[in-house]
Enzyme design. Structure first.
Site, short mmCIF file in Angstrom:
data_model
loop_
_atom_site.label_atom_id
_atom_site.label_comp_id
_atom_site.label_asym_id
_atom_site.label_seq_id
_atom_site.Cartn_x
_atom_site.Cartn_y
_atom_site.Cartn_z
N TYR A 199 0.85 -1.18 0.00
CA TYR A 199 0.00 0.00 0.00
C TYR A 199 0.88 1.24 0.00
CZ TYR A 199 -3.58 3.35 1.56
OH TYR A 199 -4.45 4.43 1.65
N ASP A 242 9.20 3.04 0.08
CA ASP A 242 8.10 3.66 0.82
C ASP A 242 8.30 3.28 2.28
OD1 ASP A 242 5.84 4.39 2.11
OD2 ASP A 242 4.43 3.41 0.74
N LYS A 291 3.55 8.84 9.02
CA LYS A 291 3.38 8.21 10.33
C LYS A 291 4.36 8.75 11.40
CE LYS A 291 0.59 4.63 8.45
NZ LYS A 291 0.66 3.97 7.15
C1 LIG Z 1 0.03 4.44 5.82
C2 LIG Z 1 0.83 4.22 4.61
C3 LIG Z 1 0.76 5.10 3.51
C4 LIG Z 1 -0.25 6.21 3.42
O1 LIG Z 1 -0.05 7.20 4.37
P1 LIG Z 1 -1.30 8.16 4.73
O2 LIG Z 1 -0.69 9.15 5.69
O3 LIG Z 1 -2.35 7.29 5.32
O4 LIG Z 1 -1.74 8.80 3.49
C5 LIG Z 1 1.64 4.91 2.47
N1 LIG Z 1 2.53 3.92 2.48
C6 LIG Z 1 2.62 3.05 3.52
C7 LIG Z 1 3.65 1.97 3.49
C8 LIG Z 1 1.75 3.16 4.59
O5 LIG Z 1 1.81 2.28 5.59
#
Ligand SMILES: *Cc1c(COP(=O)(O)O)cnc(C)c1O
Length: 426
Positions: A144, A239, A267
């Site tokens: 994701y 990411d 995060k």
């Molecule tokens: C949570 C998450 C996102 C998205 O971040 P948001 O602040 O919710 O938009 C993207 N990449 C990873 C790996 C994530 O865990």
């Protein structure tokens, strides 16, 4: 436990908010029942609207690595708020957090702050396309990267939980530029590159996957990706929205000693406020507006409250030499305790863990990619989830989610969690 007040609040929310929630994973669709409304939280504990105290293993899906309402972060936000909450002009604190982040993370010279992980990944891919002059990207099934159009192709936890791996509203034109690969399968990646020679701008990956449960990279997968990227003039994007400032000071790049070209954050970097960021070396970052042609902007980007929370959080993590070891030890303790209980009750399971990320799969085979993650026994997970909840333990309401260990958890909390697990299967 009876959740009368939460149920009533949810019924009201459903009238004015689609599904009653502002992000789908908060709904209890995968496990049944209604979401619990939280009133406040401190340290390792959530206090819900029905008067229950719960030990928290979600921690806002990662950011609260030091526990809820952590004093240095709270104080930094309050101090800033009194001086104005947004200016749309440069402030010194943006440079301070940028300097600190650049000093903690390997292989980056410059960092741009945005408001979410979604924005960070979306902008990183635009930058990679602008820099390389190529259109296609490779992502992995079950990973994701936020909810921007290019990424909603087999996008892990949220999307999978709701049975919409490929979202309506994403045009075919956009979808065709996203190539889907299998996690931990380098042959599959090489075949995609071969079939799309000279067309791929970047490979984006969660260096430790956290959105299909926790799945570690196997057999030097990250180094092999680095090598195929170098051989084919493709940028490698890590990411690290979940892993950044969690697995190590320098994230997965440091833990696995593999260099990414662009790194995305979210995060933890915001200390619980809405922050994302992306970073790279000078050559790549200087392609961004206003220096270069790739456009990216934000009215509230680098917002002083968000920067104050993030700076306080990163400062704590940078100054505490033992924090990442301590988190990993707590997580290992929990892993061993839960594994023993499940084995005692003859429950088929696999537990994956890296640092302070851990997931329990009710599946006997190794969980290494999206297909093996999807194999788990979902009925067993529902029993586990509601059983743990009844015993005061709050884990994510989906089998496709990682648990996030916070440093606020004491060994007593961990023992209580292991005891709760025993009570569920007794
Ligand atoms: C949570 C998450 C996102 C998205 O971040 P948001 O602040 O919710 O938009 C993207 N990449 C990873 C790996 C994530 O865990």
């Amino acid at each position: 436990m009876i959740y009368e007040r939460s149920s009533a609040l949810f019924a009201k929310a459903e009238q004015v908010i689609p599904g009653g929630v502002n992000s789908p994973v908060r709904a209890f669709k995968a496990v049944g029942g209604t979401p619990i409304f939280v009133k406040e939280a401190k340290g390792a504990y959530l206090y819900d609207e029905d008067g229950n105290t719960l030990i928290d293993y979600i921690n806002s899906w990662g950011p609260m690595i030091l526990g809820h309402a952590y004093e240095p972060v709270v104080n930094a936000v309050i101090d800033k708020a009194r001086k104005g909450t947004s200016f749309g002009m440069p402030t010194e604190i943006e440079t301070q957090i940028a300097e600190l982040a650049v000093s903690m993370v390997p292989n980056i010279d410059k960092i741009r702050f945005v408001n979410s992980g979604t924005e960070a990944c979306m902008s990183a891919v635009r930058l990679a396309r602008g820099y390389t002059g190529k259109d296609k990207i490779i992502k992995f099934a079950g990973c994701y990267h936020g909810h921007s159009d290019s990424f909603l192709i087999q996008a892990g936890s949220g999307a999978v939980t709701f049975g919409s791996p490929n979202s309506p509203g994403v045009t075919e034109g956009t979808a065709k530029d996203t190539l889907l690969a299998k996690y931990n399968d380098i042959k599959n990646v090489e075949a995609l590159i071969e079939a799309n020679k000279g067309e791929i701008a970047c490979i984006i990956i969660e260096p430790v996957a956290g959105n299909m449960g926790c799945i570690p990279p196997k057999n030097n997968f990250l180094q092999h990706l680095r090598d195929v990227c170098d051989a084919n003039n493709i940028l490698l994007i890590f990411d690290e929205v979940m892993t950044g400032f969690r697995l190590a000071k320098g994230g997965a790049q440091e833990l696995y000693n593999v260099k990414a070209d662009i790194v995305c954050f979210g995060k933890v970097i915001g200390g619980g406020l809405p922050v994302g960021a992306f970073a790279a070396n000078n050559a790549i970052m200087n392609h961004l507006a206003p220096l270069g042609p790739v456009y990216q902007a934000g009215t509230l980007s680098g917002n002083p409250l968000a920067m104050a929370a993030g700076l306080a959080m990163l400062t704590e993590l940078n100054n505490d030499k033992e924090i990442f070891n301590r988190l990993a030890e707590k997580t290992e303790y929990l892993h061993k305790g839960i594994a023993k209980v499940l084995a005692n009750h003859n429950i088929t399971h696999t537990i994956n863990r890296v640092g302070s990320m851990i997931s329990v799969h009710f599946d006997e085979s190794e969980v290494v990619d999206f297909d093996t993650a999807a194999n788990g026994n979902n009925e067993m997970f529902k029993t586990f989830f509601h059983g743990m909840l009844n015993n005061g333990i709050y884990i994510a309401p989906s089998a496709f989610e990682t648990w996030f260990i916070s440093d606020a958890l004491s060994y007593d909390d961990l023992d209580n969690t292991i005891a709760a697990c025993n009570a569920v299967f007794k």
